[in-house]
Design a protein around this motif. Structure first.
Motif, short mmCIF file in Angstrom:
data_model
loop_
_atom_site.label_atom_id
_atom_site.label_comp_id
_atom_site.label_asym_id
_atom_site.label_seq_id
_atom_site.Cartn_x
_atom_site.Cartn_y
_atom_site.Cartn_z
N MET A 61 0.83 -1.21 0.00
CA MET A 61 0.00 0.00 0.00
C MET A 61 0.87 1.26 0.00
O MET A 61 0.63 2.20 -0.75
CB MET A 61 -0.93 0.03 1.21
N LEU A 62 1.90 1.29 0.83
CA LEU A 62 2.72 2.48 0.95
C LEU A 62 3.65 2.71 -0.24
O LEU A 62 3.97 3.85 -0.57
CB LEU A 62 3.55 2.41 2.24
N ASN A 63 4.07 1.63 -0.87
CA ASN A 63 5.06 1.76 -1.94
C ASN A 63 4.49 1.81 -3.35
O ASN A 63 5.13 2.35 -4.24
CB ASN A 63 6.07 0.61 -1.86
N ARG A 64 3.32 1.28 -3.58
CA ARG A 64 2.81 1.18 -4.94
C ARG A 64 1.68 2.14 -5.27
O ARG A 64 1.36 2.34 -6.43
CB ARG A 64 2.35 -0.25 -5.22
N ILE A 65 1.08 2.72 -4.28
CA ILE A 65 -0.02 3.65 -4.51
C ILE A 65 0.55 5.05 -4.67
O ILE A 65 1.43 5.47 -3.92
CB ILE A 65 -1.03 3.60 -3.35
N GLU A 66 0.05 5.79 -5.66
CA GLU A 66 0.47 7.18 -5.81
C GLU A 66 -0.29 8.04 -4.81
O GLU A 66 -1.51 7.99 -4.73
CB GLU A 66 0.17 7.66 -7.23
N TRP A 67 0.45 8.83 -4.04
CA TRP A 67 -0.12 9.66 -2.99
C TRP A 67 -0.08 11.11 -3.42
O TRP A 67 0.89 11.59 -3.98
CB TRP A 67 0.68 9.52 -1.70
N ASP A 68 -1.14 11.83 -3.14
CA ASP A 68 -1.16 13.27 -3.34
C ASP A 68 -0.92 13.90 -1.97
O ASP A 68 -1.78 13.84 -1.08
CB ASP A 68 -2.52 13.71 -3.91
N ALA A 69 0.26 14.47 -1.78
CA ALA A 69 0.66 14.98 -0.46
C ALA A 69 -0.33 16.01 0.07
O ALA A 69 -0.61 16.04 1.28
CB ALA A 69 2.06 15.57 -0.54
N ASP A 70 -0.86 16.86 -0.80
CA ASP A 70 -1.80 17.89 -0.34
C ASP A 70 -3.11 17.27 0.16
O ASP A 70 -3.67 17.71 1.16
CB ASP A 70 -2.09 18.90 -1.45
N GLU A 71 -3.58 16.23 -0.53
CA GLU A 71 -4.81 15.56 -0.08
C GLU A 71 -4.59 14.84 1.24
O GLU A 71 -5.47 14.87 2.12
CB GLU A 71 -5.29 14.58 -1.14
N VAL A 72 -3.44 14.20 1.41
CA VAL A 72 -3.13 13.54 2.68
C VAL A 72 -3.06 14.57 3.79
O VAL A 72 -3.60 14.36 4.88
CB VAL A 72 -1.82 12.72 2.58
N LEU A 73 -2.40 15.69 3.53
CA LEU A 73 -2.31 16.75 4.53
C LEU A 73 -3.69 17.26 4.93
O LEU A 73 -3.98 17.44 6.11
CB LEU A 73 -1.46 17.91 4.00
N ASP A 74 -4.56 17.46 3.95
CA ASP A 74 -5.92 17.91 4.23
C ASP A 74 -6.67 16.89 5.09
O ASP A 74 -7.38 17.26 6.03
CB ASP A 74 -6.69 18.16 2.94
N ASP A 75 -6.52 15.60 4.77
CA ASP A 75 -7.19 14.54 5.54
C ASP A 75 -6.69 14.51 6.98
O ASP A 75 -7.48 14.41 7.92
CB ASP A 75 -6.98 13.17 4.89
N VAL A 76 -5.37 14.60 7.16
CA VAL A 76 -4.81 14.56 8.51
C VAL A 76 -5.22 15.80 9.29
O VAL A 76 -5.59 15.73 10.46
CB VAL A 76 -3.27 14.42 8.45
N ARG A 77 -5.18 16.96 8.63
CA ARG A 77 -5.59 18.20 9.29
C ARG A 77 -7.04 18.10 9.76
O ARG A 77 -7.36 18.47 10.89
CB ARG A 77 -5.42 19.39 8.35
N GLN A 78 -7.91 17.59 8.91
CA GLN A 78 -9.32 17.48 9.28
C GLN A 78 -9.51 16.50 10.43
O GLN A 78 -10.30 16.74 11.34
CB GLN A 78 -10.16 17.05 8.07
N TYR A 79 -8.77 15.39 10.41
CA TYR A 79 -8.85 14.42 11.50
C TYR A 79 -8.44 15.08 12.83
O TYR A 79 -9.10 14.91 13.85
CB TYR A 79 -7.94 13.21 11.22
N VAL A 80 -7.35 15.83 12.80
CA VAL A 80 -6.86 16.49 14.02
C VAL A 80 -7.89 17.50 14.52
O VAL A 80 -8.20 17.53 15.70
CB VAL A 80 -5.49 17.15 13.77
N VAL A 81 -8.43 18.30 13.63
CA VAL A 81 -9.42 19.31 14.03
C VAL A 81 -10.66 18.64 14.62
O VAL A 81 -11.18 19.06 15.65
CB VAL A 81 -9.80 20.22 12.83
N ASP A 82 -11.12 17.57 13.98
CA ASP A 82 -12.32 16.88 14.45
C ASP A 82 -12.12 16.18 15.78
O ASP A 82 -13.02 16.13 16.61
CB ASP A 82 -12.80 15.84 13.42
#
Length: 55
Positions: free
Chosen positions: A17-38
């Protein structure tokens, strides 16, 4: 280990999962930020990140 916490017998699934999937850093950041705020959205809250593994 992360794989043990996820209930997997070995690290293969997590590595794949970590090595083969293309990650969009901005989308991950947004998801983590929202999790923290919630979940930690208290104005008096303090978030401490320590990667040493020691309490």
């Amino acid at each position: 280990m992360l794989t043990e916490e996820a209930g997997h017998a070995g690290p293969d699934r997590i590595h794949r999962m970590l090595n083969r999937i293309e990650w969009d850093a901005d989308e991950v950041l947004d998801d983590v930020r929202q999790y923290v705020v919630d979940n930690l959205g208290d104005r008096q809250a303090v978030l401490v990140v320590d990667d040493t593994g020691f309490l």
